[in-house]
Design a protein around this motif. Structure first.
Motif, PDB file in Angstrom:
ATOM      1  N   ASP A   1      11.235  -2.523   4.908  1.00 44.36           N
ATOM      2  CA  ASP A   1      12.153  -3.306   4.095  1.00 44.36           C
ATOM      3  C   ASP A   1      13.479  -2.575   3.927  1.00 44.36           C
ATOM      4  O   ASP A   1      13.523  -1.344   3.792  1.00 44.36           O
ATOM      5  CB  ASP A   1      11.561  -3.556   2.710  1.00 44.36           C
ATOM      6  CG  ASP A   1      10.362  -4.506   2.748  1.00 44.36           C
ATOM      7  OD1 ASP A   1      10.044  -5.013   3.845  1.00 44.36           O
ATOM      8  OD2 ASP A   1       9.757  -4.727   1.694  1.00 44.36           O
TER       9      ASP A   1
ATOM     10  N   ARG B   1      13.132  -7.979   5.496  1.00 43.57           N
ATOM     11  CA  ARG B   1      11.935  -7.294   5.980  1.00 43.57           C
ATOM     12  C   ARG B   1      12.086  -7.125   7.495  1.00 43.57           C
ATOM     13  O   ARG B   1      12.422  -8.084   8.190  1.00 43.57           O
ATOM     14  CB  ARG B   1      10.681  -8.080   5.629  1.00 43.57           C
ATOM     15  CG  ARG B   1      10.572  -8.365   4.135  1.00 43.57           C
ATOM     16  CD  ARG B   1       9.204  -8.887   3.725  1.00 43.57           C
ATOM     17  NE  ARG B   1       9.187  -9.262   2.322  1.00 43.57           N
ATOM     18  CZ  ARG B   1       9.085  -8.413   1.298  1.00 43.57           C
ATOM     19  NH1 ARG B   1       9.002  -7.108   1.556  1.00 43.57           N
ATOM     20  NH2 ARG B   1       9.067  -8.832   0.058  1.00 43.57           N
ATOM     21  N   THR B   2      11.868  -5.926   7.976  1.00 41.58           N
ATOM     22  CA  THR B   2      12.105  -5.645   9.384  1.00 41.58           C
ATOM     23  C   THR B   2      10.916  -4.933  10.004  1.00 41.58           C
ATOM     24  O   THR B   2       9.997  -4.496   9.310  1.00 41.58           O
ATOM     25  CB  THR B   2      13.352  -4.752   9.582  1.00 41.58           C
ATOM     26  OG1 THR B   2      12.999  -3.385   9.382  1.00 41.58           O
ATOM     27  CG2 THR B   2      14.473  -5.127   8.636  1.00 41.58           C
TER      28      THR B   2
ATOM     29  N   ILE C   1      13.604 -10.430   1.607  1.00 43.75           N
ATOM     30  CA  ILE C   1      13.115 -10.016   0.303  1.00 43.75           C
ATOM     31  C   ILE C   1      13.765 -10.950  -0.718  1.00 43.75           C
ATOM     32  O   ILE C   1      14.990 -11.007  -0.819  1.00 43.75           O
ATOM     33  CB  ILE C   1      13.493  -8.553  -0.002  1.00 43.75           C
ATOM     34  CG1 ILE C   1      12.979  -7.622   1.094  1.00 43.75           C
ATOM     35  CG2 ILE C   1      12.944  -8.133  -1.364  1.00 43.75           C
ATOM     36  CD1 ILE C   1      13.544  -6.214   1.010  1.00 43.75           C
TER      37      ILE C   1
ATOM     38  N   ARG D   1      16.956  -3.099   1.520  1.00 47.42           N
ATOM     39  CA  ARG D   1      17.542  -3.859   0.420  1.00 47.42           C
ATOM     40  C   ARG D   1      19.063  -3.816   0.475  1.00 47.42           C
ATOM     41  O   ARG D   1      19.653  -2.870   0.988  1.00 47.42           O
ATOM     42  CB  ARG D   1      17.035  -3.331  -0.929  1.00 47.42           C
ATOM     43  CG  ARG D   1      15.555  -3.599  -1.151  1.00 47.42           C
ATOM     44  CD  ARG D   1      15.066  -3.073  -2.474  1.00 47.42           C
ATOM     45  NE  ARG D   1      13.694  -3.517  -2.708  1.00 47.42           N
ATOM     46  CZ  ARG D   1      13.357  -4.623  -3.376  1.00 47.42           C
ATOM     47  NH1 ARG D   1      14.321  -5.373  -3.912  1.00 47.42           N
ATOM     48  NH2 ARG D   1      12.097  -4.959  -3.520  1.00 47.42           N
TER      49      ARG D   1
END
Length: 363
Positions: free
Chosen positions: A191, A186-187, A176, A193
């Motif tokens: 996502d 991003r997985t 990201i 953070r």
């Protein structure tokens, strides 16, 4: 939101997360498979580069710090988790070196305990050693660590830390980003953070960084090994000749390795490597002749230029850090590499000069 996401659950990722967690950071470690099952599991665990005098000062500085730290690391993890990484001091004999004079000069300059020894004294100390070797140098304080148990103990230690979250089976497929800053990953599970991201994905690090348009010179280098089971007193010391080594574990397991192959991400063990490794094993330790190895496997090292890892912030991508590219020395260099990374992330004086490992100017 976690303070730090660590991508990669090998020894470098696990140890990075452990040290960051000790600093009070909220850490989420993401591993696409199971922790400790790639190169960290596949390696031999010698706590020294195979030929330390052939490496640069940058590798030596990390290796020396780690070698001094490993005994206390093993004791701490055993006390905290009940899982013994088995930091086993056996010493290491190098046999019939072509560059023995260079090795001895390196030891003199660096004040390392490497000395020429009479071959008869080697045979007395290591009765299992084969005939045909004429010269030897010895470093008595070299240890090996039982790497699968090391990663298991680190995983247990992380599991006991309330500020650390471990997510296996979670593959990172991108970052990201916004205005030059990395804000998470991003997985396969959505996502996530964070304030910072540490990329410690070994041989796969280059593929991930390419998603940002960056070219990281880290590539997979295949290594194959075999394992024997002998009596606990069969081999008293590690021995190395012609690029191949035998490593004794405390319970009589003997590891013999390894190959160096550029085969992409293929980890398939081959019959050719098996035959070659068995021949090396039997030359070093003739009593193994005719004995079937109990296991044969392959792993992928994160190859890098001169074997110098990338440790530090990624220029132009605020919040993104690297700790990868340790090539053949991931287990050797991990403690110092991870301590250096945490020092840099905390903005304090580093244990060693960080400049040789800085991604800036190298990617």
């Amino acid at each position: 939101m976690p303070d730090v996401i660590v991508v990669g659950g090998g020894v470098v990722g696990l140890l990075s997360a452990w040290l960051l967690g000790q600093e009070g950071a909220r850490v989420t470690l993401l591993e696409r498979g199971e922790t400790g099952r790639e190169a960290s599991w596949a390696g031999g665990g010698i706590v020294s580069p195979l030929y330390p005098w052939r490496y640069s000062r940058a590798v030596a500085n990390l290796a020396h710090w780690s070698q001094d730290f490993y005994p206390q690391l093993g004791q701490r993890l055993l006390a905290d988790t009940g899982v013994d990484p088995e930091v086993h001091v056996t010493g290491l004999y190098w046999l019939d070196l072509e560059d023995q004079a260079e090795a001895l000069e390196w030891a003199r300059v660096n004040h390392r305990p490497l000395h020429e020894v009479d071959i008869d004294s080697v045979r007395a100390a290591v009765p299992a050693l084969g005939e045909g070797f004429g010269r030897a140098v010895h470093m008595p304080d070299v240890a090996n660590v039982r790497n699968p148990r090391l990663t298991r103990s680190l995983r247990e230690a992380l599991g006991a830390m309330p500020n650390v979250t471990l997510r296996e089976g979670c593959e990172v497929d991108g970052f990201i980003e916004s205005a030059g800053s990395i804000l998470g990953v991003r997985t396969s599970q959505g996502d996530i953070r964070s304030e910072s991201v540490v990329l410690a994905a070994g041989a796969w690090s280059g593929e991930l960084l390419a998603k940002l348009g960056l070219e990281l010179p880290v590539e997979p280098v295949k290594g194959q090994m075999i394992l024997y089971k002998c009596d606990a007193d069969f081999l008293s010391s590690m021995v190395l000749a012609k690029g191949r080594y035998a490593i004794p574990r405390r319970d009589g397991h003997i590891l013999v390795g390894s190959t160096l192959e550029h085969a992409g991400f293929d980890k398939t063990p081959t019959d050719e490597a098996l035959a070659s490794l068995r021949a090396s094993a039997e030359e070093l330790l003739p009593a193994l002749a005719g004995q079937q190895p109990i296991r044969h496997w392959a792993g992928l090292r994160p190859g890098s230029p001169e074997g110098i890892p990338f440790i530090g912030p990624v220029p132009g991508h605020s919040g993104l850090w690297l700790n990868t590219g340790h090539y053949r020395n991931g287990l050797v260099l991990a403690p110092a590499s991870c301590r250096l990374l945490v020092d840099l992330m905390q903005g304090r004086e580093a244990i060693i000069d960080p400049l040789p490992y800085a991604p800036e100017g190298r990617i």
